[in-house]
Design a protein around this motif. Structure first.
Motif, PDB file in Angstrom:
ATOM      1  N   THR A  59       0.852  -1.186   0.000  1.00  0.00           N
ATOM      2  CA  THR A  59       0.000   0.000   0.000  1.00  0.00           C
ATOM      3  C   THR A  59       0.890   1.238   0.000  1.00  0.00           C
ATOM      4  N   LYS A  60       0.253   2.349  -0.259  1.00  0.00           N
ATOM      5  CA  LYS A  60       0.962   3.632  -0.287  1.00  0.00           C
ATOM      6  C   LYS A  60       1.596   3.877   1.082  1.00  0.00           C
ATOM      7  N   GLY A  61       2.884   4.240   1.079  1.00  0.00           N
ATOM      8  CA  GLY A  61       3.590   4.522   2.317  1.00  0.00           C
ATOM      9  C   GLY A  61       4.467   3.392   2.810  1.00  0.00           C
ATOM     10  N   ASP A  62       4.339   2.174   2.228  1.00  0.00           N
ATOM     11  CA  ASP A  62       5.189   1.055   2.638  1.00  0.00           C
ATOM     12  C   ASP A  62       6.632   1.304   2.205  1.00  0.00           C
ATOM     13  N   VAL A  63       7.578   0.872   3.026  1.00  0.00           N
ATOM     14  CA  VAL A  63       8.996   0.965   2.681  1.00  0.00           C
ATOM     15  C   VAL A  63       9.398  -0.370   2.064  1.00  0.00           C
ATOM     16  N   VAL A  64       9.988  -0.341   0.866  1.00  0.00           N
ATOM     17  CA  VAL A  64      10.379  -1.555   0.151  1.00  0.00           C
ATOM     18  C   VAL A  64      11.838  -1.467  -0.260  1.00  0.00           C
ATOM     19  N   ARG A  65      12.432  -2.628  -0.565  1.00  0.00           N
ATOM     20  CA  ARG A  65      13.821  -2.709  -1.028  1.00  0.00           C
ATOM     21  C   ARG A  65      13.815  -3.397  -2.384  1.00  0.00           C
ATOM     22  N   ALA A  66      14.524  -2.837  -3.350  1.00  0.00           N
ATOM     23  CA  ALA A  66      14.642  -3.443  -4.673  1.00  0.00           C
ATOM     24  C   ALA A  66      15.517  -4.688  -4.576  1.00  0.00           C
ATOM     25  N   LEU A  67      15.109  -5.760  -5.266  1.00  0.00           N
ATOM     26  CA  LEU A  67      15.834  -7.025  -5.207  1.00  0.00           C
ATOM     27  C   LEU A  67      16.771  -7.237  -6.384  1.00  0.00           C
ATOM     28  N   GLN A  68      16.515  -6.579  -7.500  1.00  0.00           N
ATOM     29  CA  GLN A  68      17.334  -6.811  -8.677  1.00  0.00           C
ATOM     30  C   GLN A  68      17.400  -5.551  -9.525  1.00  0.00           C
ATOM     31  N   GLY A  69      18.238  -5.592 -10.512  1.00  0.00           N
ATOM     32  CA  GLY A  69      18.385  -4.460 -11.411  1.00  0.00           C
ATOM     33  C   GLY A  69      19.395  -3.451 -10.905  1.00  0.00           C
ATOM     34  N   PRO A  70      19.452  -2.293 -11.539  1.00  0.00           N
ATOM     35  CA  PRO A  70      20.455  -1.297 -11.171  1.00  0.00           C
ATOM     36  C   PRO A  70      20.215  -0.687  -9.789  1.00  0.00           C
ATOM     37  N   PHE A  71      19.005  -0.821  -9.261  1.00  0.00           N
ATOM     38  CA  PHE A  71      18.700  -0.243  -7.953  1.00  0.00           C
ATOM     39  C   PHE A  71      18.649  -1.306  -6.858  1.00  0.00           C
ATOM     40  N   ALA A  72      19.236  -2.479  -7.094  1.00  0.00           N
ATOM     41  CA  ALA A  72      19.226  -3.549  -6.101  1.00  0.00           C
ATOM     42  C   ALA A  72      19.791  -3.029  -4.786  1.00  0.00           C
ATOM     43  N   THR A  73      19.136  -3.364  -3.725  1.00  0.00           N
ATOM     44  CA  THR A  73      19.432  -2.988  -2.333  1.00  0.00           C
ATOM     45  C   THR A  73      19.023  -1.559  -1.984  1.00  0.00           C
ATOM     46  N   PHE A  74      18.561  -0.759  -2.943  1.00  0.00           N
ATOM     47  CA  PHE A  74      18.068   0.581  -2.620  1.00  0.00           C
ATOM     48  C   PHE A  74      16.709   0.443  -1.950  1.00  0.00           C
ATOM     49  N   PRO A 123      14.150  12.723  -4.229  1.00  0.00           N
ATOM     50  CA  PRO A 123      13.260  11.582  -4.470  1.00  0.00           C
ATOM     51  C   PRO A 123      12.957  11.422  -5.958  1.00  0.00           C
ATOM     52  N   THR A 124      13.165  10.222  -6.453  1.00  0.00           N
ATOM     53  CA  THR A 124      12.941   9.920  -7.862  1.00  0.00           C
ATOM     54  C   THR A 124      11.958   8.758  -7.979  1.00  0.00           C
ATOM     55  N   PRO A 125      10.839   8.913  -8.716  1.00  0.00           N
ATOM     56  CA  PRO A 125       9.888   7.807  -8.860  1.00  0.00           C
ATOM     57  C   PRO A 125      10.425   6.745  -9.821  1.00  0.00           C
ATOM     58  N   ILE A 126      10.366   5.481  -9.381  1.00  0.00           N
ATOM     59  CA  ILE A 126      10.831   4.355 -10.193  1.00  0.00           C
ATOM     60  C   ILE A 126       9.731   3.292 -10.185  1.00  0.00           C
ATOM     61  N   ILE A 127       9.485   2.690 -11.326  1.00  0.00           N
ATOM     62  CA  ILE A 127       8.434   1.692 -11.476  1.00  0.00           C
ATOM     63  C   ILE A 127       9.028   0.300 -11.278  1.00  0.00           C
ATOM     64  N   PHE A 128       8.358  -0.540 -10.452  1.00  0.00           N
ATOM     65  CA  PHE A 128       8.787  -1.911 -10.185  1.00  0.00           C
ATOM     66  C   PHE A 128       7.592  -2.853 -10.267  1.00  0.00           C
ATOM     67  N   PRO A 129       7.761  -4.039 -10.865  1.00  0.00           N
ATOM     68  CA  PRO A 129       6.746  -5.084 -10.699  1.00  0.00           C
ATOM     69  C   PRO A 129       6.799  -5.576  -9.253  1.00  0.00           C
ATOM     70  N   VAL A 130       5.689  -6.106  -8.751  1.00  0.00           N
ATOM     71  CA  VAL A 130       5.607  -6.533  -7.357  1.00  0.00           C
ATOM     72  C   VAL A 130       6.703  -7.532  -7.004  1.00  0.00           C
ATOM     73  N   GLY A 131       7.023  -8.464  -7.885  1.00  0.00           N
ATOM     74  CA  GLY A 131       8.014  -9.486  -7.583  1.00  0.00           C
ATOM     75  C   GLY A 131       9.444  -8.995  -7.528  1.00  0.00           C
ATOM     76  N   HIS A 132       9.687  -7.724  -7.855  1.00  0.00           N
ATOM     77  CA  HIS A 132      11.049  -7.207  -7.886  1.00  0.00           C
ATOM     78  C   HIS A 132      11.416  -6.416  -6.639  1.00  0.00           C
ATOM     79  N   VAL A 133      10.497  -6.359  -5.663  1.00  0.00           N
ATOM     80  CA  VAL A 133      10.775  -5.651  -4.414  1.00  0.00           C
ATOM     81  C   VAL A 133      10.343  -6.516  -3.236  1.00  0.00           C
TER      82      VAL A 133
END
Length: 193
Positions: free
Chosen positions: A122-137, A160-170
């Motif tokens: 949901t809006k406001g959740d803190v997530v971590r990227a799992l793959q790609g150039p932003f992995a671990t961000f 702050p920069t908006p980045i699009i992720f599929p659900v399985g990538h975070v």
């Protein structure tokens, strides 16, 4: 020359279409997919009112694996297919890079269908990227659309920069603040029950 595995890069969003077209032409094409189950909840609605969806996400994005006996005619015939961007080549050359058979066999033997993702963002959740150039961000979810795609705001270049992720990538790091259910929503829920 014997048949070898190569990688074809498609234009964004055209991988499924190209896969079908090349398979219809008789080529051995492989496009591994992962079944992703996602759920979304909108502000002001109770957690029970979340929408669940299943969809298939290409594991390697817009890249397809194809097994061919490479020749100039095969190279140009596949390259000129609508939706095909390029062959994946060795660095500094136009020679298509081969993929070892052992690597293809390894990926095909993985039980990818058991790796379902079932998480509510949901809006406001803190997530971590799992793959790609932003992995671990890490970033904060600013929007969840109906397809289960997240817009995550990450601090890049000091802003702050908006980045699009599929659900399985975070992955979820921390739930954000949930808005309390208003009195009018509670009354509507009680009327339904």
């Amino acid at each position: 020359m014997a048949e070898r595995w190569y990688v074809v890069e498609c234009f964004e969003g055209k991988d499924r279409e190209v896969y079908g077209r090349l398979a219809a032409l008789g080529f051995e094409v492989w496009r591994p997919v992962l079944k992703v189950r996602s759920a979304s909840r909108w502000e002001g609605r109770p957690l029970e009112a979340k929408q669940r969806r299943s969809r298939y996400v290409a594991i390697f994005g817009r890249y397809l694996f194809i097994r061919v006996d490479m020749s100039d005619s095969v190279y140009s015939a596949i390259k000129e297919q609508p939706g095909v961007d390029a062959w994946l080549c060795f660095a500094g050359s136009d020679e298509p890079a081969t993929v070892p058979d052992a690597l293809i066999l390894h990926y095909r033997q993985l039980r990818l269908d058991r790796a379902d993702v079932s998480i509510v963002f949901t809006k406001g959740d803190v997530v971590r990227a799992l793959q790609g150039p932003f992995a671990t961000f890490q970033g904060v979810v600013s929007r969840v659309d109906s397809r289960g795609v997240l817009c995550v705001e990450m601090s890049i270049f000091g802003r702050p920069t908006p980045i699009i992720f599929p659900v399985g990538h975070v992955e979820l790091v921390e739930h954000g603040l949930r808005l309390p259910i208003g009195r009018d929503v509670k009354q509507r829920l009680q009327k339904r029950a």
